[in-house]
Motif scaffolding. Structure first.
Motif, PDB file in Angstrom:
ATOM      1  N   THR A   1       2.565 -12.149   0.302  1.00 22.81           N
ATOM      2  CA  THR A   1       2.877 -11.402   1.605  1.00 22.81           C
ATOM      3  C   THR A   1       4.491 -11.197   1.691  1.00 22.81           C
ATOM      4  O   THR A   1       4.856 -10.199   2.218  1.00 22.81           O
ATOM      5  CB  THR A   1       2.428 -12.417   2.722  1.00 22.81           C
TER       6      THR A   1
ATOM      7  N   ASP B   1       3.768 -15.964  -1.142  1.00 23.01           N
ATOM      8  CA  ASP B   1       4.376 -15.185  -2.119  1.00 23.01           C
ATOM      9  C   ASP B   1       3.951 -13.759  -2.197  1.00 23.01           C
ATOM     10  O   ASP B   1       4.872 -12.844  -2.215  1.00 23.01           O
ATOM     11  CB  ASP B   1       4.186 -15.797  -3.515  1.00 23.01           C
TER      12      ASP B   1
ATOM     13  N   GLU C   1       0.771  -1.170  -0.033  1.00 18.84           N
ATOM     14  CA  GLU C   1      -0.095   0.129  -0.002  1.00 18.84           C
ATOM     15  C   GLU C   1       0.894   1.086   0.040  1.00 18.84           C
ATOM     16  O   GLU C   1       0.479   2.170  -0.605  1.00 18.84           O
ATOM     17  CB  GLU C   1      -0.858  -0.074   1.332  1.00 18.84           C
TER      18      GLU C   1
HETATM   19  C1  LIG Z   1      -1.674  -4.561   5.215  1.00 18.95           C
HETATM   20  C2  LIG Z   1      -2.540  -5.623   4.583  1.00 18.95           C
HETATM   21  N1  LIG Z   1      -2.856  -5.244   3.187  1.00 18.95           N
HETATM   22  C3  LIG Z   1      -3.825  -6.350   2.625  1.00 18.95           C
HETATM   23  C4  LIG Z   1      -4.439  -7.131   3.233  1.00 18.95           C
HETATM   24  C5  LIG Z   1      -5.402  -8.424   2.815  1.00 18.95           C
HETATM   25  N2  LIG Z   1      -4.836  -9.510   2.615  1.00 18.95           N
HETATM   26  C6  LIG Z   1      -4.893 -10.404   3.335  1.00 18.95           C
HETATM   27  S1  LIG Z   1      -3.866 -11.892   2.988  1.00 18.95           S
HETATM   28  C7  LIG Z   1      -3.568 -11.201   1.407  1.00 18.95           C
HETATM   29  C8  LIG Z   1      -2.732 -11.865   0.439  1.00 18.95           C
HETATM   30  C9  LIG Z   1      -2.180 -13.191   0.576  1.00 18.95           C
HETATM   31  O1  LIG Z   1      -1.652 -13.750  -0.436  1.00 18.95           O
HETATM   32  P1  LIG Z   1      -0.325 -14.696  -0.335  1.00 18.95           P
HETATM   33  O2  LIG Z   1       0.609 -14.232   0.574  1.00 18.95           O
HETATM   34  O3  LIG Z   1       0.184 -14.908  -1.704  1.00 18.95           O
HETATM   35  O4  LIG Z   1      -1.026 -15.890   0.151  1.00 18.95           O
HETATM   36  P2  LIG Z   1      -2.304 -16.891  -0.679  1.00 18.95           P
HETATM   37  O5  LIG Z   1      -3.683 -15.900  -0.012  1.00 18.95           O
HETATM   38  O6  LIG Z   1      -2.021 -16.834  -2.059  1.00 18.95           O
HETATM   39  O7  LIG Z   1      -2.062 -18.031   0.315  1.00 18.95           O
HETATM   40  C10 LIG Z   1      -3.808  -9.935   1.338  1.00 18.95           C
HETATM   41  C11 LIG Z   1      -3.982  -9.032   0.192  1.00 18.95           C
HETATM   42  C12 LIG Z   1      -4.012  -7.290   4.770  1.00 18.95           C
HETATM   43  N3  LIG Z   1      -4.494  -8.270   5.415  1.00 18.95           N
HETATM   44  N4  LIG Z   1      -3.181  -6.345   5.308  1.00 18.95           N
END
Ligand SMILES: Cc1ncc(C[n+]2csc(CCOP(=O)(O)OP(=O)(O)O)c2C)c(N)n1
Lengths: 586, 200
Positions: free
Chosen positions: A414, A412, A53
């Motif tokens: 995250t 990935d 962000e």
């Molecule tokens: C600061 C922040 N931004 C966005 C989110 C929303 N969010 C939660 S999990 C996630 C993405 C997870 O993606 P990844 O790490 O690739 O794991 P996957 O869900 O693909 O297993 C997001 C965008 C959040 N919780 N905190």
């Protein structure tokens, strides 16, 4: 133009398009994600996913410096990440209008906390609009860009789950005809925030709030709905709908701009009422400011501060009534928690971590579901990026014989969001943890968005996928292991070996998300249980796969695989010691 | 203010297509000239969790959420979820329930039990419940995935909306190559509620 049913998120995108937005940047986050997914359909807008962000907002700021209008979107907790540029941007102001749309999640339907973003508007000293339905979401977004340029300020727009993911009727308008020219402009006194320049800007920020406050008293977005009697309500956003419904006779001051508050308008309104309620969701944000004006109001002593303000909660608070339902259950029903999909690439890793007795410092994503039984293999979860840095701190704290158990886990997206910084810290300071990156190639949790490791952008254009293995190596990790999380033997062997190693190592579990339409596996035939061979040992049930059920009705209970749900990942087959599971060919 | 707002609560399991069904329902109501609001939760709950969608319509809808005990119709896609959300129904409200059970994870792994004789329990609470054999009828239409269309067809008999508007909405929202089976499935669902005259 014909009226349409639109979600709040689609309406915010529409409003941005109508306002002539040229650049949009965001990091996904429920319930804000679909704003950009809608905006990408308007060809005039350059919309993209940023890795986090803070970057998204900085991209927006750059575009504003260039003289075009820019939209940046995120969920409420995303504003924490973007707060650093936000606060200084408040001093700088804008060239092209800049709007930060953030979506709160009262009740935490899909979030780790329910912070109230309105506090950021006051803290950063920027105006904030709050729509009460999709039409206002469109209109306020459009208006926010004008306000941004008129008052030389970034503007925030606060949505929430009900607005963003609710649908209501919108009246789309034609986009604005002409906007200022884009181009490089040097204006160091405004755009180079050194102490000397910033000192000059701060008084302008204070004056801006005073000006906005006076201006807002005259604007139609702050409106009085005259009722009868002496009861008044001050409210905003979704709470307005619940308040209007609960108190149809009351006078209502509906605020469209929740910061700064229109002081004179409020004083005049209050003078007409004997009893004045402030009805707002989450924090007493409006209430405290009105009390500070010396006005007596009824607020959070009645209206709940925690959770969503549903219509029944409001009516219970106001009237003490309980809903009159036809049916009230006396028995407790089995819950239906969400679950990883059948064939989810995360499942095998969590099964392994559980079997190895790891202490998992986890993170946020689909893989957080590894916390739920029967996997039950996540011990901490704080915020995005914390999975690795929490492991670093924990290892420093606990006795030597416990250190090898600590495993930091994250996805990935995250990792690329903020986790990479945590890994750099671990490398730099000689940390010796085990890190597992769950690389499913996409940002799955929020609805499978592209990220810098996916090889595609939001617009579907190919881009070079970041190679996590090479990246970790080049950062200085000596032991980087690749595993296929569908291969349980390899997964367990490698994770066990790396946990035992008294050095930092990164294990990358690479397997596309089963739902990923670009990289997802070819459909594999489902498996089936050969009943005569099933010994009812239940080991396969430890996977918690939605395709596997325990058939209790049988005289001799057995495992059963639903061929409609089974993805053919073969994890259960590998676990079965009685060769009772085989591929279902017909 | 007129209080003519009607409330339909859809309940089921993530992945069943509830959001698509409520989308069609909301669109047809808009076409019929109503003010419409709908609200639901995306995200976590979509991964096999329990899902609801609130649809409210009338001359002027305020809250997008239905209050407990205020739903005119409970439209259930799965039996346990139908049963779970019965407390949302108003006295005298209608229930349309798909005759399908999907085991939640705690039941599937054997740590909880699916309520026994759940249809009887629902019927006991709401004697006039309309049970629909969604999957059987969908298979008749040639496409097991048209269950929601069958269910919408059944529900349509309780709403005073001309068939032509349904047709128009389905034609607009369903991909061309799947249109025929979907229209057929809708009709099968509609016919399953025999009391309705087929002419409207
Ligand atoms: C600061 C922040 N931004 C966005 C989110 C929303 N969010 C939660 S999990 C996630 C993405 C997870 O993606 P990844 O790490 O690739 O794991 P996957 O869900 O693909 O297993 C997001 C965008 C959040 N919780 N905190």
């Amino acid at each position: 133009m014909a009226k349409r049913l639109m979600s709040g998120n689609a309406a915010i995108a529409r409003g941005a398009y109508e306002a002539g937005v040229k650049v949009a940047s965001a990091y996904p986050g429920t319930p804000s994600t679909e704003i950009l997914e809608n905006l990408i359909n308007y060809l005039a807008v350059d919309a993209s996913w940023a890795p986090n962000e803070k970057v998204a907002l900085e991209v927006g700021i750059g575009a504003s410096f260039g003289g075009v209008r820019a939209l940046v979107t995120m969920k409420h907790v995303g504003v924490n990440v973007a707060a650093d540029p936000l606060f200084t941007l408040s001093y700088i102001g804008v060239r092209g209008g800049l709007v930060l749309a953030c979506a709160d999640d009262p009740e935490m339907h899909s979030s780790q906390n329910e912070q109230d973003s309105r506090n950021y508007a006051k803290f950063a000293k920027v105006p904030m609009f709050e729509p009460a339905d999709s039409e206002e979401a469109r209109a306020f977004t459009r208006l926010a860009f004008d306000v941004s340029e008129q008052f030389d300020t970034p503007v925030m727009l606060r949505s929430n789950t009900r607005i963003s993911h609710g649908k209501s009727i919108v009246n789309p308008q034609e986009p604005v005809a002409e906007l200022p020219q884009a181009g490089l402009v040097r204006d160091p006194a405004k755009m180079v925030m050194l102490p000397a320049n910033a000192r000059n800007r701060h008084p302008l920020v204070e004056q801006r709030i005073v000006d906005l406050e006076a201006w807002a008293c005259e604007q139609p977005f702050n409106r009085v709905e005259t009722g009868s009697g002496k009861v008044g309500v001050i409210t905003a956003g979704i709470a307005y709908q619940y308040a209007r419904q609960a108190l149809p006779q009351a006078h209502i001051l509906k605020l469209g701009m929740v910061y700064p508050l229109p002081k004179q308008l409020i004083l005049d309104f209050a003078a007409r009422c004997d009893t004045l309620y402030v009805i707002e969701e989450l924090d007493p944000f409006i209430e405290e400011q009105i009390r500070a004006m010396g006005i007596r109001v009824i607020g959070k002593e009645l209206i709940p501060i925690c959770g969503e303000l549903t219509p029944e909660r409001l009516e219970t608070a106001l009237f003490g009534t309980k809903p009159d339902a036809a049916v009230i259950h006396s028995e407790s029903l089995p819950g239906r928690p969400p679950n990883m999909c059948a064939g989810c690439s995360h499942r095998g890793v969590f099964l392994t971590l559980k079997r190895l007795g790891a202490y998992v410092t986890g993170d946020i994503g689909c893989y957080t579901l590894g916390f739920l039984p029967p996997l039950s293999a996540m011990d901490t979860c704080v915020c995005m990026g914390a999975g690795i840095s929490n492991a670093t701190g924990l290892i420093k704290a606990v006795p030597e014989q416990e250190r090898h158990k600590v495993v930091g886990v994250m996805g990935d997206s995250t990792f690329l969001h903020t986790g990479i910084n945590s890994l750099i810290d671990m490398i730099y300071n000689g940390g010796r943890g085990t890190v597992i990156l769950l690389d499913n190639r996409i940002t799955a949790m929020t609805g499978r968005q592209e990220n810098p490791g996916s090889g595609y952008t939001l617009a579907g254009i190919e881009s070079p996928p970041i190679d996590l293995q090479a990246l970790c190596r080049v950062l200085g990790v000596k032991h980087v292991q690749m595993i296929d999380p569908y291969d349980l033997t390899q997964t367990e062997q490698v994770v066990q070996q790396e946990m035992a190693r008294p050095e930092l190592s990164v294990v990358i579990a690479k397997r596309p998300c089963i739902l990923d339409r670009r990289h997802g596996p070819e459909p594999a035939p489902p498996l089936k249980v050969i009943e005569e061979q099933c010994s009812a040992c239940k080991i396969c049930m430890k996977l918690g796969c939605p395709a596997l059920t325990w058939q209790q009705e049988h005289n001799t209970p057995k495992a059963h695989i639903d061929p409609q749900l089974c993805s053919g990942c073969k994890l259960c087959q590998q676990l079965c010691k009685f060769t009772a599971i085989e591929v279902h060919n017909d | 203010m007129t209080n003519d707002v009607r409330n339909i609560l859809l309940a089921g399991v993530g992945g069943q297509g509830i959001l698509l069904a409520s989308e069609l329902l909301a669109e047809v109501l808009l076409l019929a000239g109503y003010d419409v609001k709908k609200s639901e939760i995306h995200g976590m709950s979509q991964r096999g969790g329990s899902v609801t969608s609130h649809v409210r319509y009338g001359s002027n809808v305020l809250s997008p959420l239905i209050k407990q005990g205020d739903a005119d119709i409970l439209f259930g896609f799965e039996l346990l979820e139908t049963y779970r959300y019965l407390p949302m129904l108003r006295r005298g409200g209608d229930v349309f329930a798909n005759n399908q059970s999907i085991l939640p994870a705690p039941v599937a792994i054997g740590t909880a039990e699916y309520p026994h004789e759940i249809q009887n329990k629902i019927r006991h609470a709401c004697p006039d419940t309309h049970f629909v054999d969604g999957l059987t009828l969908a298979c008749q239409s040639g496409h097991p995935r048209t269950v929601n269309m069958v269910l919408l067809g059944a529900l349509s008999t309780a709403l005073n909306i001309p068939h032509t508007l349904w047709n128009e909405t389905i034609t607009e929202k369903v991909p061309q190559q799947l249109l025929q089976e979907n229209q057929f499935a809708f009709q099968l669902g509609r016919n399953s509620q025999a009391m309705t005259p087929e002419t409207i």
